[in-house]
Each structure stands twice: as C-alpha cells, then as structure tokens.
Design a protein around this motif. Structure first.
Motif, mmCIF file in Angstrom:
data_model
loop_
_atom_site.group_PDB
_atom_site.id
_atom_site.type_symbol
_atom_site.label_atom_id
_atom_site.label_comp_id
_atom_site.label_asym_id
_atom_site.label_seq_id
_atom_site.Cartn_x
_atom_site.Cartn_y
_atom_site.Cartn_z
ATOM 1 N N ARG A 1 0.864 -1.160 0.000
ATOM 2 C CA ARG A 1 0.000 0.000 0.000
ATOM 3 C C ARG A 1 0.910 1.223 0.000
ATOM 4 O O ARG A 1 1.850 1.295 0.788
ATOM 5 C CB ARG A 1 -0.905 0.007 1.234
ATOM 6 C CG ARG A 1 -1.928 -1.102 1.261
ATOM 7 C CD ARG A 1 -2.588 -1.198 2.624
ATOM 8 N NE ARG A 1 -3.312 0.018 2.979
ATOM 9 C CZ ARG A 1 -3.792 0.259 4.211
ATOM 10 N NH1 ARG A 1 -3.593 -0.612 5.181
ATOM 11 N NH2 ARG A 1 -4.435 1.375 4.463
ATOM 12 N N VAL A 2 0.621 2.165 -0.891
ATOM 13 C CA VAL A 2 1.507 3.321 -1.065
ATOM 14 C C VAL A 2 0.700 4.610 -0.967
ATOM 15 O O VAL A 2 -0.324 4.768 -1.647
ATOM 16 C CB VAL A 2 2.229 3.269 -2.428
ATOM 17 C CG1 VAL A 2 3.076 4.520 -2.639
ATOM 18 C CG2 VAL A 2 3.096 2.016 -2.521
ATOM 19 N N ILE A 3 1.167 5.527 -0.127
ATOM 20 C CA ILE A 3 0.595 6.860 -0.063
ATOM 21 C C ILE A 3 1.345 7.709 -1.084
ATOM 22 O O ILE A 3 2.442 8.197 -0.827
ATOM 23 C CB ILE A 3 0.726 7.469 1.344
ATOM 24 C CG1 ILE A 3 0.066 6.558 2.385
ATOM 25 C CG2 ILE A 3 0.105 8.862 1.385
ATOM 26 C CD1 ILE A 3 -1.409 6.361 2.198
ATOM 27 N N ALA A 4 0.746 7.867 -2.264
ATOM 28 C CA ALA A 4 1.427 8.605 -3.332
ATOM 29 C C ALA A 4 1.400 10.107 -3.097
ATOM 30 O O ALA A 4 2.304 10.828 -3.539
ATOM 31 C CB ALA A 4 0.776 8.278 -4.677
ATOM 32 N N GLY A 5 0.391 10.607 -2.419
ATOM 33 C CA GLY A 5 0.311 12.037 -2.155
ATOM 34 C C GLY A 5 0.232 12.839 -3.442
ATOM 35 O O GLY A 5 -0.397 12.452 -4.419
ATOM 36 N N ARG A 6 0.917 13.969 -3.463
ATOM 37 C CA ARG A 6 0.965 14.821 -4.650
ATOM 38 C C ARG A 6 2.033 14.288 -5.595
ATOM 39 O O ARG A 6 3.208 14.203 -5.238
ATOM 40 C CB ARG A 6 1.256 16.261 -4.243
ATOM 41 C CG ARG A 6 0.139 16.888 -3.414
ATOM 42 C CD ARG A 6 0.577 18.156 -2.735
ATOM 43 N NE ARG A 6 1.633 17.868 -1.750
ATOM 44 C CZ ARG A 6 2.254 18.805 -1.021
ATOM 45 N NH1 ARG A 6 1.921 20.073 -1.187
ATOM 46 N NH2 ARG A 6 3.176 18.481 -0.156
#
Length: 296
Positions: free
Chosen positions: A237-242
């Motif tokens: 799971r990856v928090i790509a953000g901006r």
C-alpha cells in the motif's frame, strides 16, 4: 489497474490487506497473580492488592506461541521477529484475491507461485504509515497548494496498490517458518522488520507484478546462486500524495511533491498512468502487506 479495482471491491481489498494484528491492549493483556485470599481480605496489617502492584501488570504473553515477557516492548519485538509473516493457505479467502492481483498483467501462463505470505506489520510501522497519511492529507487541504489530485490526497492520501520486487536468502514462510532472519543482505526480511531504508533516493514501485519483475536483473538468481538468492514480490500500500510528472523537476526534498512519475524524458503525459513507475520519497509512505515467492 482500473479493471482490477473494478473486479475487487476497494474496501474489501483494503480490509484484506490491513493486517489484523492484536492491539497492544489485547496482545499484552496482563495476568493477575494475586492470590484470591489476599484479594478478599482486609484484615489490619495484612497484605493488600496494592502491595502486589510492583509485580502486577508485568506479565505479557504472546498469543501466538505462549512465551511470556515482562515488558510490552519486549513482546512487540518478539512478535515482529518471530511472527512476522504467516502463509495463506488454500482455504483462506484472501489467498485467491492476492493471486488475482499478482498474476494480472503477466504474459503467457504467468509465474509459478510457491507460497503467499501475509505480513504482520508491527504497531510502530502501522502507526508511522497512518501518521504519514495524515500529514499528506493535511498538506493537501491547505489553501493555496497545488490542486492536482488534491481530492484524493485529502480523502486518503492518494493511496495506491503497487509492487516492489526484492530478493531474500532465508527460508521465510517455508514449512511454517514465520520469523525473519537477521542477514543484512536479505532484503525482504530487512523490509519486513525495519521498513524501507531512508537512505534510498526513492522507492521505485510498479503498477503490476510483471513490471516489477522485469525491473530487477533477469539473471540475479543465477549470478548470486552461491548465496541461495531467491526472488519475491512485495505487494504494498503506497501513499502517493501529490505526484510530480516532470522527471527533471523531481527532488526528494522538494515540498511540492510527495512522489514522482518515473517517465522517459520527452513524454507528454501530465498524470500518472497505469504503466508508469512511481518513485516514492518517504519510506513511511510504503507499507508492505504480502510477500509472494514465485518463479518465472
């Protein structure tokens, strides 16, 4: 990837991936060892429950193996090493879900899967992941910021499902082996135990396992056969953000972006496509969830 999310309900997918590790409150439940006769007596000069407080709440059993620890921190360390993974068996409904996710995008017959392991991330790693998500959401909600994909950032940090190919040297998950090894060259165990290294310039994650596989050296098992090197795919799971889309402007210390599209110079796209590499700058933004041992 859009077809995959159509096939698999997103909420169910997240519930399957988020590991149900016993909370510190439940997994470190204390055992009272105060004798019944002492608990009930109030005779003057007799021992009371308060006399036993120094030893009460100092027994913390591991619910997996029954080993006893005196401090909750020792129990957490034990669980993160000795019970780091568990193999998904054929009767586990989550195994079929992970198989579908893993084999999507492979040409021909696809890879041969040896085993699928679920990672039991420590409470510390889980907390760091969620804290990073909240920081991304907070930054995205600030007025005057970039509006690109901010709706997703505000909602969930722009969380994506990505793949990372790594190598390992031990018998992780084989014959019920649930503990990670201490070999510094065993990348999979290092990632499970400590997360991704902050020394990396960026963590390269791919949209499907096939792209993750071909991104690593083809002959790595043969070249390092003397070390018994094996290949595994980590579902994250990856928090790509901006997401920044110009490789020339990419900078891990640039507060304008949380991740960057790894695209060939001259490409004209202005958004993250399914086939793109995503380079994540902060190791706390990547949560490893499953390890798949395979051969291709």
């Amino acid at each position: 990837m859009s077809n995959l999310y159509t096939l698999l309900d997103v909420s169910f997918l997240k519930n399957s991936i988020v590991h149900q590790i016993p909370s510190p409150a439940s997994s470190t439940r204390s055992l009272s060892i105060i004798p019944p006769d002492i608990q009930s007596t109030t005779r003057p000069g007799s021992l009371t429950e308060s006399d036993y407080l120094p030893i009460r709440n100092e027994i913390h059993p591991c619910l997996n193996c029954g080993e006893i620890f005196k401090k909750p921190g020792l129990l957490e360390q034990h669980q993160s090493i000795k019970h780091a993974v568990c193999e998904l068996l054929d009767d586990d409904p989550g195994k079929n879900i992970v198989q579908i996710i893993f084999t999507t995008g492979w040409p021909g017959k696809g890879p041969v899967i040896s085993r699928i392991m679920k990672i039991h991330n420590s409470p510390k790693i889980l907390a760091q992941f969620e804290e990073y998500r909240e920081s991304v959401k907070s930054k995205a909600a600030q007025p005057g910021g970039s509006r690109l994909r901010d709706e997703r950032c505000i909602a969930d940090g722009n969380e994506l499902l990505r793949f990372y190919c790594a190598t390992f040297l031990c018998d992780l998950g084989q014959n019920g082996n649930s503990n990670i090894c201490g070999n510094q060259y065993c990348s999979v165990c290092e990632i499970i135990g400590s997360g991704f290294s902050p020394k990396l310039d960026g963590i390269s994650t791919l949209s499907n396992s096939w792209r993750g596989h071909v991104a690593s050296p083809e002959d790595i098992e043969d070249e390092f056969g003397f070390m018994n090197v094996k290949r595994a795919m980590i579902v994250c799971r990856v928090i790509a953000g901006r997401v920044g889309c110009d490789p020339r402007s990419g900078d891990k210390d640039d507060p304008g972006y949380d991740s960057l599209v790894g695209r060939e110079p001259g490409a004209s796209q202005t958004r993250l496509d399914e086939e793109d590499e995503l380079i994540v700058f902060n190791p706390r933004a990547v949560l490893p969830c499953f390890v798949i041992v395979y051969a291709a």
